[in-house]
Scaffold this active site. Sequence first.
Site: not given
Length: 280
Positions: A236, A242, A56
């Site tokens: 994610k 969220r 990543y």
Amino acid sequence: MSNAGTVSANQLELAPGAAIPLIGLGTWPLVGPEATDAVTRGIANGYRHVDTAEKYGNEDAVGEGIRRAGIDRAELWVTSKLSLAGHARSAVRTVYGEALKRMGLVYLDLFLIHWPNPQLDRYVETCAGLQDLVDDGLLRAWGVSNFKPTHLDRVAAEGLKPAVNQVQVDPHHLQRSQLEHHAARGIATAAYSPLGRAGAFLDHPAVTGPAAAYGKTPAQVVLRWHLDSGRVAVPKSASDARQRENLDVFDFALTDSECAAIDALDTGAGPRLDADEYGH
């Protein structure tokens, strides 16, 4: 349901004294300050499980986010994953140390082989190297990611057992035979991309019906479906709203029939990437 360990309200026991929080904060493809900020806010919003990987390119940023959060390290579960350079028993300890250095941590809770890379034919010995780290008290648990049943069988033939296999699972990609294989071998399943990629299933009555009944969003219903099915889910999110929404799934549970209706949305499609062909 997985028989990998005992499931509590919000954790799954992988090994004695090592319980992974059922909802993790995924960090791909966030990098740099954006990743740092998302992790710091995620921890402030209640996350106690953070997931990253060498590939990543954000282990340093994730580590900085953890430091800025100012929380006791023992309260966090941190997962990372090794790539090609770690595919050898002799290399595992080195790449593990490099990951710790990038993150500024003394240990990881879970270290995974990101892809089996069968063309190298080194994933079995790499699993042995990960077990060495656990045996030496340097790592709490080890596992794999994107391993097919055939890969898992070769690992098992050498007397090795990963605690977790992190794979793509969502209502359209249930991977039933994969999950059945995990259950048979006592391997926990962690679902990446647990909400799909703007999955059309979020608008299906099998999801919107329970959402209306429980006063939840469709995404919360799908995350609850993962948990009620015995899986860890790693969505994610970089937004406060969220992040909080993803964690607000522990005050309700789906019925068996509601879970079965979501299971029935499976298209039979495999994961986006074939682990016999793709890797890094």
